[in-house]
Design a protein around this motif. Structure first.
Motif, PDB file in Angstrom:
ATOM      1  N   SER A   1       0.810  -1.211   0.000  1.00 51.46           N
ATOM      2  CA  SER A   1       0.000   0.000   0.000  1.00 51.46           C
ATOM      3  C   SER A   1       0.846   1.264   0.000  1.00 51.46           C
ATOM      4  N   GLY A   2       2.028   1.198   0.608  1.00 54.37           N
ATOM      5  CA  GLY A   2       2.897   2.367   0.655  1.00 54.37           C
ATOM      6  C   GLY A   2       3.687   2.608  -0.617  1.00 54.37           C
ATOM      7  N   GLY A   3       3.635   1.651  -1.536  1.00 53.35           N
ATOM      8  CA  GLY A   3       4.296   1.828  -2.819  1.00 53.35           C
ATOM      9  C   GLY A   3       5.569   1.022  -3.013  1.00 53.35           C
ATOM     10  N   ASN A   4       6.094   0.433  -1.956  1.00 53.52           N
ATOM     11  CA  ASN A   4       7.293  -0.399  -2.137  1.00 53.52           C
ATOM     12  C   ASN A   4       6.968  -1.610  -3.001  1.00 53.52           C
ATOM     13  N   THR A   5       7.948  -2.015  -3.789  1.00 49.09           N
ATOM     14  CA  THR A   5       7.759  -3.116  -4.728  1.00 49.09           C
ATOM     15  C   THR A   5       8.737  -4.250  -4.472  1.00 49.09           C
ATOM     16  N   ASN A   6       8.357  -5.419  -4.969  1.00 47.40           N
ATOM     17  CA  ASN A   6       9.192  -6.606  -4.832  1.00 47.40           C
ATOM     18  C   ASN A   6       9.023  -7.422  -6.101  1.00 47.40           C
ATOM     19  N   TYR A   7      10.140  -7.940  -6.640  1.00 48.78           N
ATOM     20  CA  TYR A   7      10.107  -8.679  -7.896  1.00 48.78           C
ATOM     21  C   TYR A   7      10.814 -10.022  -7.769  1.00 48.78           C
ATOM     22  N   ALA A   8      10.329 -10.984  -8.529  1.00 49.22           N
ATOM     23  CA  ALA A   8      11.068 -12.227  -8.670  1.00 49.22           C
ATOM     24  C   ALA A   8      12.375 -11.929  -9.406  1.00 49.22           C
ATOM     25  N   ASP A   9      13.421 -12.646  -9.060  1.00 54.07           N
ATOM     26  CA  ASP A   9      14.724 -12.407  -9.682  1.00 54.07           C
ATOM     27  C   ASP A   9      14.645 -12.538 -11.200  1.00 54.07           C
ATOM     28  N   SER A  10      13.812 -13.436 -11.681  1.00 50.16           N
ATOM     29  CA  SER A  10      13.744 -13.716 -13.112  1.00 50.16           C
ATOM     30  C   SER A  10      13.160 -12.567 -13.926  1.00 50.16           C
ATOM     31  N   VAL A  11      12.492 -11.614 -13.275  1.00 50.26           N
ATOM     32  CA  VAL A  11      11.861 -10.522 -14.021  1.00 50.26           C
ATOM     33  C   VAL A  11      12.428  -9.152 -13.660  1.00 50.26           C
ATOM     34  N   LYS A  12      13.330  -9.099 -12.717  1.00 51.45           N
ATOM     35  CA  LYS A  12      13.913  -7.810 -12.319  1.00 51.45           C
ATOM     36  C   LYS A  12      14.554  -7.112 -13.511  1.00 51.45           C
ATOM     37  N   GLY A  13      14.264  -5.828 -13.626  1.00 51.05           N
ATOM     38  CA  GLY A  13      14.815  -5.046 -14.718  1.00 51.05           C
ATOM     39  C   GLY A  13      14.008  -5.125 -15.999  1.00 51.05           C
ATOM     40  N   ARG A  14      13.031  -6.039 -16.059  1.00 52.36           N
ATOM     41  CA  ARG A  14      12.209  -6.183 -17.269  1.00 52.36           C
ATOM     42  C   ARG A  14      10.737  -5.854 -16.997  1.00 52.36           C
ATOM     43  N   PHE A  15      10.260  -6.177 -15.815  1.00 51.47           N
ATOM     44  CA  PHE A  15       8.856  -5.964 -15.458  1.00 51.47           C
ATOM     45  C   PHE A  15       8.746  -4.821 -14.454  1.00 51.47           C
ATOM     46  N   THR A  16       7.635  -4.089 -14.529  1.00 50.62           N
ATOM     47  CA  THR A  16       7.366  -3.011 -13.582  1.00 50.62           C
ATOM     48  C   THR A  16       5.918  -3.098 -13.124  1.00 50.62           C
ATOM     49  N   ILE A  17       5.734  -3.161 -11.821  1.00 52.19           N
ATOM     50  CA  ILE A  17       4.390  -3.179 -11.246  1.00 52.19           C
ATOM     51  C   ILE A  17       4.055  -1.786 -10.737  1.00 52.19           C
ATOM     52  N   SER A  18       2.793  -1.401 -10.915  1.00 49.92           N
ATOM     53  CA  SER A  18       2.334  -0.107 -10.418  1.00 49.92           C
ATOM     54  C   SER A  18       0.865  -0.238 -10.016  1.00 49.92           C
ATOM     55  N   ARG A  19       0.391   0.735  -9.268  1.00 50.75           N
ATOM     56  CA  ARG A  19      -0.990   0.688  -8.814  1.00 50.75           C
ATOM     57  C   ARG A  19      -1.622   2.072  -8.835  1.00 50.75           C
ATOM     58  N   ASP A  20      -2.929   2.076  -9.045  1.00 46.74           N
ATOM     59  CA  ASP A  20      -3.721   3.294  -8.992  1.00 46.74           C
ATOM     60  C   ASP A  20      -4.765   3.067  -7.902  1.00 46.74           C
ATOM     61  N   ASN A  21      -4.517   3.615  -6.728  1.00 51.08           N
ATOM     62  CA  ASN A  21      -5.407   3.348  -5.595  1.00 51.08           C
ATOM     63  C   ASN A  21      -6.800   3.917  -5.821  1.00 51.08           C
ATOM     64  N   ALA A  22      -6.890   5.031  -6.501  1.00 47.99           N
ATOM     65  CA  ALA A  22      -8.204   5.632  -6.736  1.00 47.99           C
ATOM     66  C   ALA A  22      -9.087   4.740  -7.606  1.00 47.99           C
ATOM     67  N   LYS A  23      -8.453   3.955  -8.445  1.00 48.61           N
ATOM     68  CA  LYS A  23      -9.191   3.073  -9.347  1.00 48.61           C
ATOM     69  C   LYS A  23      -9.150   1.614  -8.902  1.00 48.61           C
ATOM     70  N   ASN A  24      -8.503   1.359  -7.771  1.00 51.08           N
ATOM     71  CA  ASN A  24      -8.349  -0.044  -7.307  1.00 51.08           C
ATOM     72  C   ASN A  24      -7.836  -0.920  -8.448  1.00 51.08           C
ATOM     73  N   THR A  25      -6.780  -0.462  -9.079  1.00 53.55           N
ATOM     74  CA  THR A  25      -6.238  -1.143 -10.249  1.00 53.55           C
ATOM     75  C   THR A  25      -4.737  -1.349 -10.080  1.00 53.55           C
ATOM     76  N   VAL A  26      -4.261  -2.495 -10.543  1.00 52.20           N
ATOM     77  CA  VAL A  26      -2.837  -2.778 -10.555  1.00 52.20           C
ATOM     78  C   VAL A  26      -2.424  -3.103 -11.982  1.00 52.20           C
ATOM     79  N   TYR A  27      -1.206  -2.704 -12.323  1.00 52.73           N
ATOM     80  CA  TYR A  27      -0.683  -2.910 -13.673  1.00 52.73           C
ATOM     81  C   TYR A  27       0.628  -3.694 -13.602  1.00 52.73           C
ATOM     82  N   LEU A  28       0.923  -4.363 -14.701  1.00 54.82           N
ATOM     83  CA  LEU A  28       2.217  -5.024 -14.842  1.00 54.82           C
ATOM     84  C   LEU A  28       2.723  -4.752 -16.247  1.00 54.82           C
ATOM     85  N   GLN A  29       3.733  -3.906 -16.346  1.00 55.20           N
ATOM     86  CA  GLN A  29       4.376  -3.628 -17.622  1.00 55.20           C
ATOM     87  C   GLN A  29       5.480  -4.650 -17.814  1.00 55.20           C
ATOM     88  N   MET A  30       5.401  -5.411 -18.901  1.00 54.26           N
ATOM     89  CA  MET A  30       6.364  -6.477 -19.157  1.00 54.26           C
ATOM     90  C   MET A  30       7.116  -6.169 -20.438  1.00 54.26           C
TER      91      MET A  30
END
Length: 118
Positions: free
Chosen positions: A53-82
């Protein structure tokens, strides 16, 4: 009952990009973490990325540097850019919302197929 609706999966060539989205069917109250998991045929479901909820992120080693997770709290939506997708990223991807502290709930999306061709 809250439903998580995923979109953005599909077929892409190796090196390509996809953006997954996951939105809740109605407003969710409380504090919750969001995450993306994936499950390939014959393998266990694994965590790909998470954002608290505070915005900190965690990634599997296999996707670090390639995938980005983000969230829009107002829309209750999460994204994954791959980006820079690899054939080994092929799997069904599931989003997950999990309440924290006194908020004892957990919701899963129905899954969206991501297929990366070589």
């Amino acid at each position: 009952q809250v439903q998580l609706v995923e979109s953005g999966g599909g077929l892409v060539q190796a090196g390509g990009s996809l953006r997954l989205s996951c939105a809740a069917s109605r407003m969710i109250f409380g504090i919750f973490d969001m995450g993306w998991y994936r499950q390939a045929p014959g393998k266990q479901r694994e965590l790909v990325a998470a954002i608290v909820s505070g915005g900190n992120t965690n990634y599997a080693d296999s996707v670090k540097g390639r995938f980005t997770i983000s969230r829009d709290n107002a829309k209750n939506t999460v994204y994954l850019q791959m980006n820079s997708l690899k054939p080994e990223d092929t799997a069904v991807y599931y989003c997950n919302f999990r309440g924290t502290g006194r908020w004892a709930y957990e919701y899963w999306g129905q899954g969206t197929q991501v297929t990366v061709s070589s």
